[in-house]
Scaffold this motif. Structure first.
Motif, PDB file in Angstrom:
ATOM      1  N   ASN A  31      26.004  -2.790 -18.719  1.00  0.00           N
ATOM      2  CA  ASN A  31      26.699  -1.650 -18.124  1.00  0.00           C
ATOM      3  C   ASN A  31      28.166  -1.679 -18.534  1.00  0.00           C
ATOM      4  N   ARG A  32      28.505  -0.936 -19.528  1.00  0.00           N
ATOM      5  CA  ARG A  32      29.828  -1.007 -20.131  1.00  0.00           C
ATOM      6  C   ARG A  32      30.919  -0.410 -19.258  1.00  0.00           C
ATOM      7  N   PHE A  33      30.519   0.270 -18.180  1.00  0.00           N
ATOM      8  CA  PHE A  33      31.519   0.971 -17.386  1.00  0.00           C
ATOM      9  C   PHE A  33      31.997   0.161 -16.181  1.00  0.00           C
ATOM     10  N   TYR A  34      31.452  -1.058 -15.987  1.00  0.00           N
ATOM     11  CA  TYR A  34      31.851  -1.845 -14.837  1.00  0.00           C
ATOM     12  C   TYR A  34      33.133  -2.633 -15.105  1.00  0.00           C
TER      13      TYR A  34
ATOM     14  N   PHE B  55      35.103   8.190 -11.894  1.00  0.00           N
ATOM     15  CA  PHE B  55      35.980   8.505 -13.016  1.00  0.00           C
ATOM     16  C   PHE B  55      37.416   8.225 -12.602  1.00  0.00           C
ATOM     17  N   GLN B  56      38.046   7.256 -13.279  1.00  0.00           N
ATOM     18  CA  GLN B  56      39.430   6.906 -12.961  1.00  0.00           C
ATOM     19  C   GLN B  56      40.159   6.422 -14.219  1.00  0.00           C
ATOM     20  N   GLU B  57      39.755   7.003 -15.357  1.00  0.00           N
ATOM     21  CA  GLU B  57      40.247   6.543 -16.654  1.00  0.00           C
ATOM     22  C   GLU B  57      41.767   6.586 -16.767  1.00  0.00           C
ATOM     23  N   TYR B  58      42.403   7.543 -16.097  1.00  0.00           N
ATOM     24  CA  TYR B  58      43.829   7.769 -16.338  1.00  0.00           C
ATOM     25  C   TYR B  58      44.691   7.451 -15.121  1.00  0.00           C
TER      26      TYR B  58
ATOM     27  N   ASP C  66      40.771   1.386  -9.019  1.00  0.00           N
ATOM     28  CA  ASP C  66      39.978   0.710  -7.995  1.00  0.00           C
ATOM     29  C   ASP C  66      38.960  -0.203  -8.670  1.00  0.00           C
ATOM     30  N   ASP C  67      38.625  -1.281  -7.996  1.00  0.00           N
ATOM     31  CA  ASP C  67      37.605  -2.181  -8.518  1.00  0.00           C
ATOM     32  C   ASP C  67      36.231  -1.518  -8.443  1.00  0.00           C
TER      33      ASP C  67
ATOM     34  N   ASP D 160      34.434  14.793 -17.643  1.00  0.00           N
ATOM     35  CA  ASP D 160      35.645  14.794 -16.817  1.00  0.00           C
ATOM     36  C   ASP D 160      36.912  14.475 -17.610  1.00  0.00           C
ATOM     37  N   THR D 161      36.775  14.070 -18.857  1.00  0.00           N
ATOM     38  CA  THR D 161      37.948  13.744 -19.661  1.00  0.00           C
ATOM     39  C   THR D 161      38.767  15.004 -19.939  1.00  0.00           C
ATOM     40  N   PRO D 162      40.081  14.980 -19.706  1.00  0.00           N
ATOM     41  CA  PRO D 162      40.922  16.156 -19.973  1.00  0.00           C
ATOM     42  C   PRO D 162      40.786  16.637 -21.410  1.00  0.00           C
ATOM     43  N   SER D 163      40.868  17.945 -21.612  1.00  0.00           N
ATOM     44  CA  SER D 163      40.567  18.522 -22.923  1.00  0.00           C
ATOM     45  C   SER D 163      41.572  18.121 -23.996  1.00  0.00           C
TER      46      SER D 163
END
Length: 517
Positions: free
Chosen positions: A23-26, A163-166, A171-172, A207-210
């Motif tokens: 799971n690459r997103f953890y 989604f909290q990329e930016y 958060d953990d 959800d990534t900004p354009s």
């Protein structure tokens, strides 16, 4: 490995934990708190409701010398279906135990709801239990199968991701593990993790900004995400599209400084069979062009590439699951912007198959780029073609977030799609492809087609009728309009998805391909 239910020593319990793979997103932060999710059923006996422990919960109660059950009796009335309650200090290896309600045991398929209530209930229960522990600060969560390890994994992984990329301070995201009750459960759990990972990938892309996911950047990211010996990636440029006579596709890109891209992804794992073809609408931002959209919620149009996100994520899972098929994924990528060079209402363009189109509304752009992609699919003599797009606001009016709308010339394929959608909990609903709707776009003296209907209402149906004119002849075809399920999550229909874009209906597409014979 011995079965967990035969384990009798308390100190042995933690040995029967398996970590989910890949799971690459953890988050990779160090684990400093452990928790476990256990399920209970509710059984109505007269006027009273009795709680029944799952086998894993029964074993945990035994290993805790009855403390688990004695504590549970104090909150028996609070443990309802889809609700969780957290206990502390019942086990030396787990600071927290989340008890999650599963409702009645062995629920039947609701023919009206068209949903597998057992599986959907397990997803919700797993997500609620994991969320309760996550909110309590638990970093490493072990989850039992809750009766279906695959559904449990889906709920756990979907429910804990966000989604909290930016964000500067993120958060953990807890790691989610399986309490192994039987060796066969692990394979099912891992399958569920892969499907949930795929949907989270679609959520992330949508959800990534354009400005951070232009056609060029999207192409670059896909090269990284889909790096696999089984997948070939071709990124076609504007000049290639001109040579292919993709004038409808190119016309939409005219208003933007961002160059269009056309992705052609190939997965070969099905011997010499003809491929299935997925086509995903990839408008990385849709301002409407000259027919500009209202400013309210226009930022949501960063997800107008939701179709592209879902087919990308589907291919990701098909590869990870090693599904034995040949698959082509076609993704036309553009921005639809207003400028002095933009396509104008009333302009006439010629698509790849030679048909002429009068563009009455530049905000009906998705069907233009899909038209050329559908024409291009004929090169592969496909077994079937499926396109998916956030195509019409009319679909959101018709179905809301309840289901993805489907138009198809194949009863057989729709039957498969509807069946798997009831299992995934991400449903579909069929709409008509009548000549009535074709007449509203095709009865013209000066050109072949209008890009919007000339009658009142039925906008999703006239859009599907338009696309049908570009489907390869004698080919089984499905068009999925996902505008209503794109997100951001508007209600509590799928609470395990949380806020933001949903990544729907990725798991349904994965199961649809896996169900092909």
């Amino acid at each position: 490995m011995r079965n967990l239910l035969n384990c009798i020593k308390l100190e042995k319990f933690s040995r029967y934990i398996r970590l989910s793979q890949g799971n690459r997103f953890y988050s990779s932060q160090k684990v400093n708190k452990n928790g476990i999710v256990l399920g209970v059923y509710s059984e109505k006996i007269g006027d009273e409701t009795k709680l029944i422990l799952t086998p894993a919960a029964e074993k945990f109660n035994e290993l805790s010398h009855g403390k688990f059950l004695s504590n549970l009796k104090f909150v028996e009335s609070e443990i309802k279906e889809g609700k969780s309650f957290v206990f502390w200090g019942l086990h030396e290896d787990y600071q927290a135990v989340a008890v999650t309600g599963l409702g009645e045991k062995n629920k039947k398929l609701d023919s009206l709801e068209l949903i597998d209530s057992n599986k959907e209930g397990i997803r919700l229960a797993a997500a609620n239990g994991c969320t309760a522990l996550k909110n309590a600060g638990v970093k490493n969560i072990s989850v039992e199968s809750l009766g279906d390890a695959e559904a449990s994994a889906e709920g756990s992984v979907l429910g804990t991701w966000k989604f909290q990329e930016y964000k500067t301070k993120k958060d953990d995201i807890p790691k989610v593990n399986l309490v192994l009750e039987d060796e066969s459960e692990y394979e099912k759990w891992n399958r569920g993790v892969i499907k949930a990972d795929a949907q989270n990938l679609a959520r992330k892309l949508a959800d990534t900004p354009s400005n951070l996911l232009t056609p060029t950047i999207f192409s670059q990211q896909i090269v990284e995400v889909l790096r696999s010996e089984n997948i070939t990636i071709e990124v076609h440029d504007q000049e290639w599209a001109r040579k292919e006579n993709m004038n409808a596709f190119l016309s939409v890109a005219k208003g933007s400084i961002e160059p269009p891209k056309f992705l052609e992804l190939t997965y070969n794992n099905g011997k010499n069979d003809k491929p299935y073809v997925l086509v995903g609408k990839g408008v990385t931002f849709d301002a409407g062009g000259i027919s500009i959209k209202p400013s309210t919620s226009m930022d949501h149009m960063r997800a107008d590439m939701g179709g592209a996100a879902s087919v990308t994520a589907t291919l990701y899972a098909v590869d990870k699951l090693k599904i034995p098929v040949n698959l082509k994924v076609l993704i036309p990528l553009v921005e639809n912007m207003p400028s002095g060079s933009a396509l104008k209402p009333g302009d006439v363009i010629k698509a790849r198959n030679g048909k002429t189109i009068c563009v009455d509304n530049t905000d009906a752009e998705g069907r233009l780029i899909l038209a050329d992609a559908l024409c291009y699919s004929s090169k592969f003599t496909p077994k079937w073609v499926l396109d998916i797009a956030t195509l019409t606001g009319a679909m959101m009016v018709a179905l809301g977030s309840g289901a993805t709308g489907v138009f198809t010339n194949s009863d057989h394929l729709f039957s498969i799609l509807q069946s798997v959608s009831s299992i995934t909990g991400d449903r579909v609903w069929r709409f008509p492809l009548w000549k009535h709707y074709l007449d509203q776009i095709a009865k013209n003296d000066a050109y072949d087609l209008n890009n919007i209907g000339q009658g009142r209402g039925g906008g999703s149906c006239t859009a599907a009728a338009f696309l049908k004119e570009f489907v390869p002849e004698n080919t089984e075809w499905l068009h999925l309009d996902m505008a209503g399920v794109m997100g951001p999550q508007p209600d509590t229909s799928m609470p395990y998805l949380g806020k933001g874009m949903t990544g729907r209906p990725t798991r349904t597409l994965i199961e649809f391909i896996a169900a092909q014979k």
